[in-house]
Design a protein around this motif. Structure first.
Motif, short mmCIF file in Angstrom:
data_model
loop_
_atom_site.label_atom_id
_atom_site.label_comp_id
_atom_site.label_asym_id
_atom_site.label_seq_id
_atom_site.Cartn_x
_atom_site.Cartn_y
_atom_site.Cartn_z
N TYR A 41 26.52 42.96 35.89
CA TYR A 41 27.68 42.08 35.92
C TYR A 41 27.20 40.66 35.74
CZ TYR A 41 26.17 42.65 40.77
OH TYR A 41 25.41 42.77 41.90
N ARG B 70 40.33 39.32 38.55
CA ARG B 70 39.81 40.62 38.95
C ARG B 70 40.77 41.71 38.47
NH1 ARG B 70 40.23 43.59 43.43
NH2 ARG B 70 38.45 44.94 43.90
N VAL C 72 34.75 46.56 38.13
CA VAL C 72 34.32 45.40 38.90
C VAL C 72 34.45 45.63 40.42
CG1 VAL C 72 34.65 43.62 37.15
CG2 VAL C 72 36.60 44.33 38.55
#
Ligand SMILES: Cc1cc2nc3c(=O)[nH]c(=O)nc-3n(C[C@H](O)[C@H](O)[C@H](O)COP(=O)(O)OP(=O)(O)OC[C@H]3O[C@@H](n4cnc5c(N)ncnc54)[C@H](O)[C@@H]3O)c2cc1C
Ligand SMILES: *[C@@H]1O[C@H](CO)[C@@H](O)[C@H](O)[C@H]1NC(C)=O
Ligand SMILES: *[C@@H]1O[C@H](CO)[C@@H](O)[C@H](O)[C@H]1NC(C)=O
Ligand SMILES: *[C@@H]1O[C@H](CO)[C@@H](O)[C@H](O)[C@H]1NC(C)=O
Length: 506
Positions: A418, A448, A458
């Motif tokens: 990430y 998000r 995520v």
């Protein structure tokens, strides 16, 4: 234009909230190593002044205590952002690890809140400031190049731009910050992302030794051989003591290619497309940061481009370079000159706040979402005060980014990929603090949701602690490592001395 990566935060220093992590329970006093005639008092705040004198009495000539309205006091409390600064009762600039040890013993025994400042670039209020005793690490400014060992020893108060400048004549470099002014201490202890991170890893992946003053005053050198502290210090911030020197691996450094390009709002679509396209680049010598900035005329953008050779491969940056731009400063230069070109001096007097939003893919859908959030919230916030600066950075790194180091406190899972991304806002008026923090939380939540909708996993992407807003839960940054870090904290700081200073606390 302001430093493109600059949008950090500023929390209002709600009075009394500085002693983050201090509990009321009466922690039993540790066996003290030093004995003072007046070591029986025990009440915090009201006795801070007395603690200042006690420190002044205990320390050697290498160190000095400063009181308000002196230059040393002002320098010790100064931060890049007004909102991260504080007014301490006194400040101390220790000049030896031994004195740091004495100071920590006195502070721990008297339960006195304190601040520890490297170069003062945190965006979080109270993280390196205090109403108690401010410890400025200004005198820890070691700069030593060991040519044979291929290492560089650095003090925590140095700034990275200064380090790069001083390394240039040696033809070597280390992994550090991307914008002038940022400090060695804070950046390294929470991870450290560089323009060369795709190639060499995080700053913590390039440390070979920490000179650490433990919370009980013991001085120790932490290397890979110290299994637990080695893990904990690499990402664990100031929880395990005060680092007075870092030894970094160095690597050969020649001239690089790169710089900054600004684009008007009418090029937004082209910049998003070029950024998404750049996501396919797998050359670890390449880096791109795309910044989205709100303006009344729309979202303007900037690209910081870097290649760790004087000549980038043909075509790699063409899509970015071909977009019409009113300001382009891209050339072959030293690494130090490149860093100077991509950032400017800190805006004086500004408040500021950072908020991280880790992602796994800067896809065009996701870049649309970033631009949309900046547009919506930039309008909302500048309607309240037109001087608010609203920006977000997409930081494109190679998917091998976490492969360069052994397990560490951060990132919690090196098998995942990430990329850190950051909201960075500044504003002048403290009455806006809460409004801005809340806006950043909402934007991070919206992004998000956008990443999840884009099919990105995520859920377990950890927020980079140096980008995290002050109230971010530990689990969001340290994930599965939290229980182990809590256990290590109890083992190495049983009296919770480091709980008397600000920062994320295990
Ligand atoms: C303009 C700007 C650009 C940035 N760019 C980058 C970037 O490119 N890459 C990146 O990774 N981050 C970046 N950051 C984030 C940066 O890493 C953090 O703000 C970092 O905390 C700054 O370190 P400092 O020493 O200047 O801060 P300080 O405010 O002095 O310290 C921050 C924290 O670290 C602790 N600390 C500092 N030194 C020590 C020590 N020696 N021992 C124990 N604890 C210590 C402090 O107590 C405090 O909690 C940037 C920030 C800004 C404002
Ligand atoms: C990123 O998203 C794009 C567009 O949805 C997709 O084509 C690409 O494969 C994704 N990349 C990764 C590494 O998931
Ligand atoms: C800051 O904002 C408050 C509340 O809106 C206002 O009263 C004050 O005048 C502002 N201060 C400055 C210096 O603009
Ligand atoms: C300080 O703490 C360290 C680590 O917990 C320990 O090894 C050391 O013995 C302690 N020193 C003193 C003087 O208590």
């Amino acid at each position: 234009m302001r430093s493109v990566l600059f949008t950090f935060t500023a929390l209002s220093l709600v009075s009394g909230s500085l002693a983050t992590g201090i509990s009321d329970e009466d922690l039993s006093l540790q066996q003290n190593v030093i004995h003072f005639p007046d070591a029986t008092w025990h009440t915090p705040q009201s006795n801070v002044q007395a603690v200042c004198y006690q420190i002044a009495y205990a320390i050697s000539d290498a160190s000095e205590v400063f009181f308000p309205s002196t230059h040393g006091y002002a320098a010790s409390n100064k931060h890049a952002l007004a909102s991260s600064s504080g007014e301490s009762a006194c400040s101390v600039q220790p000049g030896s690890p031994q004195d740091v040890g004495l100071i920590l013993q006195i502070l721990g025994k008297s339960r006195t809140p304190f601040g520890v400042k490297g170069a003062g670039h945190t965006g979080n209020p109270g993280f390196s400031s205090t109403s108690g005793v401010q410890i400025s690490l200004a005198r820890f400014d070691t700069f030593k190049v060991n040519t044979e060992a291929q290492t560089v020893e650095l003090g925590p108060s140095l700034t990275w731009d200064d380090v790069f400048e001083r390394l240039t004549p040696y033809g070597v470099n280390v992994i550090g910050g991307r914008i002038p002014g940022v400090g060695v201490g804070g950046l390294t202890l929470s991870g450290g992302y560089s323009f060369q991170t795709s190639q060499y890893g995080l700053s913590i992946d390039n440390v070979v030794a920490f000179e650490l003053v433990q919370p009980n005053g013991t001085i120790t050198t932490v290397t890979e051989a110290n299994h637990d502290l080695w893990f904990a210090l690499r990402g664990g911030g100031n929880n395990f003591g005060i680092v007075t020197k870092f030894t970094f691996k160095s690597f050969p450094q020649g001239q690089v290619w790169g710089g900054a390009i600004l684009y008007a709002p009418d090029q937004l679509d082209a910049v998003k497309a070029a950024t998404a396209e750049f996501g396919k680049v797998t050359d670890p010598k390449a880096a791109l940061i795309t910044t989205f900035v709100y303006t009344p005329g729309g979202v303007s953008t900037a690209a910081l481009i870097f290649y760790n050779e004087p000549n980038p491969p043909k075509g790699m940056f063409d899509a970015i370079l071909d977009i019409p731009s009113p300001m382009k400063d891209v050339s072959i230069r030293s690494f130090a000159d490149f860093i100077k070109a991509v950032g400017v001096a800190d805006p004086p007097g500004e408040r500021g706040s950072f908020c991280g939003f880790p992602v796994t893919n800067y896809s065009s859908n996701f870049l649309d979402a970033i631009a949309e959030q900046i547009s919506i919230w930039g309008k909302k916030l500048t309607d309240i005060d037109p001087t608010v600066f609203v920006a977000a950075d997409a930081e494109l790194l190679d998917s091998t980014v976490f492969s360069h180091g052994a397990p560490s406190a951060y990132p919690p899972d090196r098998s995942l990929v990430y990329f850190p991304s950051i909201l960075s806002f500044t504003w002048p008026n403290s009455s806006l603090d809460e409004t801005i923090f809340q806006a950043q939380r909402e934007i991070a939540n919206n992004l998000r949701a956008a990443a999840l909708k884009d099919g990105q996993d995520v859920e377990r992407a950890a927020v980079y602690p140096n980008y995290a807003l002050f109230d971010t839960p530990l689990e969001d940054m340290y994930g599965q490592n939290v229980p182990r870090l809590r256990e290590l904290k109890r083992a190495y700081d049983p009296e919770n001395v480091m709980g008397l200073t600000g920062g994320f606390k295990f």
